[in-house]
Design a protein around this motif. Structure first.
Motif, mmCIF file in Angstrom:
data_model
loop_
_atom_site.group_PDB
_atom_site.id
_atom_site.type_symbol
_atom_site.label_atom_id
_atom_site.label_comp_id
_atom_site.label_asym_id
_atom_site.label_seq_id
_atom_site.Cartn_x
_atom_site.Cartn_y
_atom_site.Cartn_z
ATOM 1 N N HIS A 276 -80.682 -34.643 -14.272
ATOM 2 C CA HIS A 276 -79.350 -34.220 -14.696
ATOM 3 C C HIS A 276 -78.709 -33.430 -13.566
ATOM 4 C CE1 HIS A 276 -79.914 -34.932 -19.090
ATOM 5 N NE2 HIS A 276 -81.184 -34.746 -18.774
ATOM 6 N N LEU A 277 -77.502 -33.780 -13.190
ATOM 7 C CA LEU A 277 -76.706 -32.993 -12.255
ATOM 8 C C LEU A 277 -75.533 -32.438 -13.041
ATOM 9 C CD1 LEU A 277 -76.662 -35.323 -9.122
ATOM 10 C CD2 LEU A 277 -78.201 -33.416 -9.615
ATOM 11 N N LEU A 278 -75.442 -31.126 -13.101
ATOM 12 C CA LEU A 278 -74.401 -30.452 -13.886
ATOM 13 C C LEU A 278 -73.538 -29.605 -12.963
ATOM 14 C CD1 LEU A 278 -76.805 -29.447 -16.721
ATOM 15 C CD2 LEU A 278 -74.770 -30.826 -17.054
ATOM 16 N N PRO A 279 -72.269 -29.982 -12.805
ATOM 17 C CA PRO A 279 -71.392 -29.192 -11.950
ATOM 18 C C PRO A 279 -70.958 -27.903 -12.647
ATOM 19 C CG PRO A 279 -70.162 -30.979 -12.946
ATOM 20 C CD PRO A 279 -71.593 -31.144 -13.371
ATOM 21 N N LEU B 51 -67.530 -33.394 -18.371
ATOM 22 C CA LEU B 51 -67.138 -34.239 -17.244
ATOM 23 C C LEU B 51 -67.848 -33.801 -15.971
ATOM 24 C CD1 LEU B 51 -63.345 -34.755 -17.986
ATOM 25 C CD2 LEU B 51 -65.244 -36.355 -18.341
ATOM 26 N N GLY B 52 -68.433 -34.765 -15.299
ATOM 27 C CA GLY B 52 -69.201 -34.508 -14.093
ATOM 28 C C GLY B 52 -70.692 -34.474 -14.321
ATOM 29 N N HIS B 53 -71.143 -34.562 -15.588
ATOM 30 C CA HIS B 53 -72.574 -34.565 -15.896
ATOM 31 C C HIS B 53 -73.137 -35.915 -15.452
ATOM 32 C CE1 HIS B 53 -75.909 -33.654 -19.080
ATOM 33 N NE2 HIS B 53 -76.413 -34.274 -18.015
ATOM 34 N N MET B 54 -73.780 -35.904 -14.302
ATOM 35 C CA MET B 54 -74.304 -37.127 -13.702
ATOM 36 C C MET B 54 -75.805 -37.254 -13.962
ATOM 37 S SD MET B 54 -71.458 -38.027 -12.352
ATOM 38 C CE MET B 54 -71.913 -39.347 -11.306
ATOM 39 N N LEU B 55 -76.285 -38.495 -13.902
ATOM 40 C CA LEU B 55 -77.704 -38.795 -14.075
ATOM 41 C C LEU B 55 -78.174 -39.656 -12.902
ATOM 42 C CD1 LEU B 55 -77.290 -39.678 -17.803
ATOM 43 C CD2 LEU B 55 -78.456 -37.653 -16.936
ATOM 44 N N VAL B 56 -79.275 -39.264 -12.314
ATOM 45 C CA VAL B 56 -79.882 -40.025 -11.226
ATOM 46 C C VAL B 56 -81.216 -40.547 -11.758
ATOM 47 C CG1 VAL B 56 -80.738 -39.941 -8.851
ATOM 48 C CG2 VAL B 56 -78.751 -38.546 -9.511
ATOM 49 N N ARG C 274 -76.453 -36.710 -2.421
ATOM 50 C CA ARG C 274 -75.157 -37.373 -2.229
ATOM 51 C C ARG C 274 -74.228 -37.144 -3.419
ATOM 52 N NH1 ARG C 274 -76.946 -43.250 0.284
ATOM 53 N NH2 ARG C 274 -77.386 -42.489 2.389
ATOM 54 N N ALA C 275 -74.758 -37.260 -4.619
ATOM 55 C CA ALA C 275 -73.929 -37.073 -5.818
ATOM 56 C C ALA C 275 -73.446 -35.626 -5.914
ATOM 57 C CB ALA C 275 -74.705 -37.475 -7.071
ATOM 58 N N ALA C 276 -74.319 -34.666 -5.626
ATOM 59 C CA ALA C 276 -73.912 -33.254 -5.668
ATOM 60 C C ALA C 276 -72.797 -32.989 -4.655
ATOM 61 C CB ALA C 276 -75.117 -32.353 -5.396
ATOM 62 N N ARG C 277 -72.910 -33.575 -3.473
ATOM 63 C CA ARG C 277 -71.856 -33.425 -2.454
ATOM 64 C C ARG C 277 -70.517 -33.946 -2.965
ATOM 65 N NH1 ARG C 277 -74.781 -36.002 2.153
ATOM 66 N NH2 ARG C 277 -76.143 -34.252 2.518
ATOM 67 N N ARG C 278 -70.546 -35.132 -3.571
ATOM 68 C CA ARG C 278 -69.294 -35.730 -4.073
ATOM 69 C C ARG C 278 -68.727 -34.924 -5.242
ATOM 70 N NH1 ARG C 278 -69.833 -37.086 0.019
ATOM 71 N NH2 ARG C 278 -69.867 -39.141 0.954
ATOM 72 N N LEU C 279 -69.594 -34.362 -6.080
ATOM 73 C CA LEU C 279 -69.099 -33.520 -7.176
ATOM 74 C C LEU C 279 -68.380 -32.297 -6.616
ATOM 75 C CD1 LEU C 279 -72.027 -33.774 -9.729
ATOM 76 C CD2 LEU C 279 -69.639 -34.458 -10.130
ATOM 77 N N ARG C 280 -68.836 -31.772 -5.499
ATOM 78 C CA ARG C 280 -68.137 -30.642 -4.867
ATOM 79 C C ARG C 280 -66.860 -31.113 -4.180
ATOM 80 N NH1 ARG C 280 -72.625 -27.555 -1.498
ATOM 81 N NH2 ARG C 280 -71.636 -28.930 -0.017
ATOM 82 N N GLU C 281 -66.974 -32.148 -3.352
ATOM 83 C CA GLU C 281 -65.853 -32.581 -2.519
ATOM 84 C C GLU C 281 -64.732 -33.250 -3.309
ATOM 85 O OE1 GLU C 281 -67.876 -35.156 0.191
ATOM 86 O OE2 GLU C 281 -68.761 -33.490 1.323
ATOM 87 N N VAL C 282 -65.093 -34.060 -4.292
ATOM 88 C CA VAL C 282 -64.109 -34.858 -5.041
ATOM 89 C C VAL C 282 -63.895 -34.312 -6.448
ATOM 90 C CG1 VAL C 282 -63.603 -37.169 -5.936
ATOM 91 C CG2 VAL C 282 -64.712 -36.913 -3.703
ATOM 92 N N GLY C 283 -64.975 -33.866 -7.086
ATOM 93 C CA GLY C 283 -64.899 -33.416 -8.468
ATOM 94 C C GLY C 283 -64.465 -31.977 -8.641
ATOM 95 N N GLY C 284 -64.449 -31.203 -7.552
ATOM 96 C CA GLY C 284 -63.991 -29.820 -7.639
ATOM 97 C C GLY C 284 -65.038 -28.811 -8.069
ATOM 98 N N ALA C 285 -66.306 -29.210 -8.111
ATOM 99 C CA ALA C 285 -67.371 -28.277 -8.502
ATOM 100 C C ALA C 285 -67.568 -27.227 -7.415
ATOM 101 C CB ALA C 285 -68.674 -29.028 -8.734
ATOM 102 N N GLU C 286 -67.894 -26.000 -7.840
ATOM 103 C CA GLU C 286 -68.231 -24.983 -6.851
ATOM 104 C C GLU C 286 -69.740 -24.898 -6.645
ATOM 105 O OE1 GLU C 286 -66.550 -21.307 -8.224
ATOM 106 O OE2 GLU C 286 -68.027 -21.051 -9.803
ATOM 107 N N HIS C 287 -70.505 -25.451 -7.595
ATOM 108 C CA HIS C 287 -71.962 -25.451 -7.528
ATOM 109 C C HIS C 287 -72.460 -26.595 -8.405
ATOM 110 C CE1 HIS C 287 -75.914 -23.614 -6.925
ATOM 111 N NE2 HIS C 287 -76.163 -23.860 -8.194
ATOM 112 N N VAL C 288 -73.611 -27.158 -8.064
ATOM 113 C CA VAL C 288 -74.183 -28.236 -8.870
ATOM 114 C C VAL C 288 -75.642 -27.890 -9.188
ATOM 115 C CG1 VAL C 288 -74.743 -30.701 -8.994
ATOM 116 C CG2 VAL C 288 -72.653 -29.953 -7.820
ATOM 117 N N TYR C 289 -75.955 -27.858 -10.461
ATOM 118 C CA TYR C 289 -77.313 -27.614 -10.939
ATOM 119 C C TYR C 289 -78.030 -28.947 -11.078
ATOM 120 C CZ TYR C 289 -75.266 -23.156 -12.421
ATOM 121 O OH TYR C 289 -74.623 -21.947 -12.460
ATOM 122 N N ALA C 290 -79.361 -28.928 -10.915
ATOM 123 C CA ALA C 290 -80.180 -30.122 -11.122
ATOM 124 C C ALA C 290 -81.341 -29.767 -12.041
ATOM 125 C CB ALA C 290 -80.704 -30.648 -9.794
#
Length: 154
Positions: free
Chosen positions: A111-114, A51-56, A82-98
């Motif tokens: 790939h954005l992986l929280p 959950l949170g594995h996003m694709l741009v 923008r997606a990494a910010r939302r994964l932190r702010e809304v999704g609860g991620a402490e870090h987002v890898y790309a």
């Protein structure tokens, strides 16, 4: 930059045409880029996804980074941020890898992986989704996260 027509068997081009292939639909999109959650129906996918594995992805079929126009490259970068910010702010991620890998599907997708709080260090980076306690879910759980991220705005 390639001007070749998109192949009819490209999964990414197909999901841009048929948004039902994206759990919850696109998280965000504009005329150049689509941001979505990893689908259990993606090539090599499974019933439960991280959950949170996003694709741009650029809308236009572009195999890799070097094939993007300058405008597409700028927009891909903007949507990654923008997606990494939302994964932190809304999704609860402490870090987002790309990461851009490009071996399985020849249509650029970042790939954005929280990384979520509590993830043991041995699972950081390329193993973040292998952690046994990592949040996973099917299409409905991914769609619920998509709805929360979308509601938070761009």
């Amino acid at each position: 930059m390639t001007n070749e027509p998109a192949p009819t068997d490209c999964f990414v081009c197909g999901k841009h045409r048929d948004e039902s292939l994206m759990p919850g639909g696109p998280v965000w999109h504009d005329e150049l880029v689509v941001v979505s959650h990893l689908s259990p129906r993606a090539p090599g996918g499974s019933a439960a996804v991280y959950l949170g594995h996003m694709l741009v992805e650029p809308r236009r079929h572009a195999p890799g980074l070097a094939d993007l126009t300058d405008a597409e490259a700028q927009r891909v970068g903007l949507w990654c941020t923008r997606a990494a910010r939302r994964l932190r702010e809304v999704g609860g991620a402490e870090h987002v890898y790309a990461a851009v890998i490009g071996d399985n599907v020849p249509h650029l997708h970042v790939h954005l992986l929280p990384r979520y709080p509590g993830t043991p260090r041995e699972y950081w980076w390329e193993r973040v989704d292998e952690w046994p306690d990592a949040p996973r879910g099917g299409e409905s759980e991914a769609a619920a996260l998509v709805a929360r991220l979308s509601a938070a705005g761009r």
